[in-house]
Design a protein around this motif. Structure first.
Motif, PDB file in Angstrom:
ATOM      1  N   TYR A  46      42.677  -9.558  76.123  1.00 35.01           N
ATOM      2  CA  TYR A  46      41.582  -8.593  76.136  1.00 35.01           C
ATOM      3  C   TYR A  46      40.244  -9.316  76.251  1.00 35.01           C
ATOM      4  N   GLN A  70      37.778  -8.976  79.566  1.00 34.73           N
ATOM      5  CA  GLN A  70      36.393  -8.495  79.553  1.00 34.73           C
ATOM      6  C   GLN A  70      35.500  -9.391  80.410  1.00 34.73           C
ATOM      7  N   LEU A  77      42.922  -3.581  80.736  1.00 32.64           N
ATOM      8  CA  LEU A  77      41.859  -3.319  79.760  1.00 32.64           C
ATOM      9  C   LEU A  77      41.852  -1.855  79.333  1.00 32.64           C
TER      10      LEU A  77
END
Length: 131
Positions: free
Chosen positions: A104, A108, A49
């Protein structure tokens, strides 16, 4: 408890796979969940990330992971479309890993889970000690 009749079929994902079948032994989402929530896969997602990393950087960042296990986690996440691998045509070989847009997104969610665990660690350890 659901108000659905026993003959009601679950909605389809992309019109092909029944949604809500994660409890079925043959459900393909189980394997993906394992890749994403397994010890090394989840740490790879959270580490990436922050941006692109080389294999050796990932290995240093994720303490305790062997080369073999990291390579397997990266291959699994790449095959699922979460990680992108870019091999540079140089000597010595250089390979960079980064998250795809989908990676991504799931990263998260995994980071939210790891943040919750770390934030609640005293409570969790208290329960362990009391057991």
């Amino acid at each position: 408890m659901s108000n659905e009749s026993p003959t009601t079929l679950p909605p389809l994902l992309d019109g092909k796979i029944p949604r809500g079948e994660v409890f079925a032994a043959a459900c393909p989402s189980r394997q993906i969940l394992n890749h994403v929530t397994g010890r090394w896969g989840s740490l790879v997602l959270v580490a990436l990330l922050d941006g692109t990393l080389r294999f050796s950087e990932l290995r240093r960042r994720i303490g305790g992971v062997s080369e073999r296990m990291l390579a397997q986690a990266l291959q699994d996440l790449e095959s699922d479309g979460f990680v992108s691998r870019h091999a540079h045509p140089v000597v010595p070989p250089r390979v960079d890993y980064s998250l795809t847009p989908m990676g991504y997104e799931i990263g998260q969610h995994v980071r939210d889970l790891t943040d919750w665990v770390e934030g609640n660690l005293p409570r969790i350890l208290g329960h362990r000690a009391a057991a």
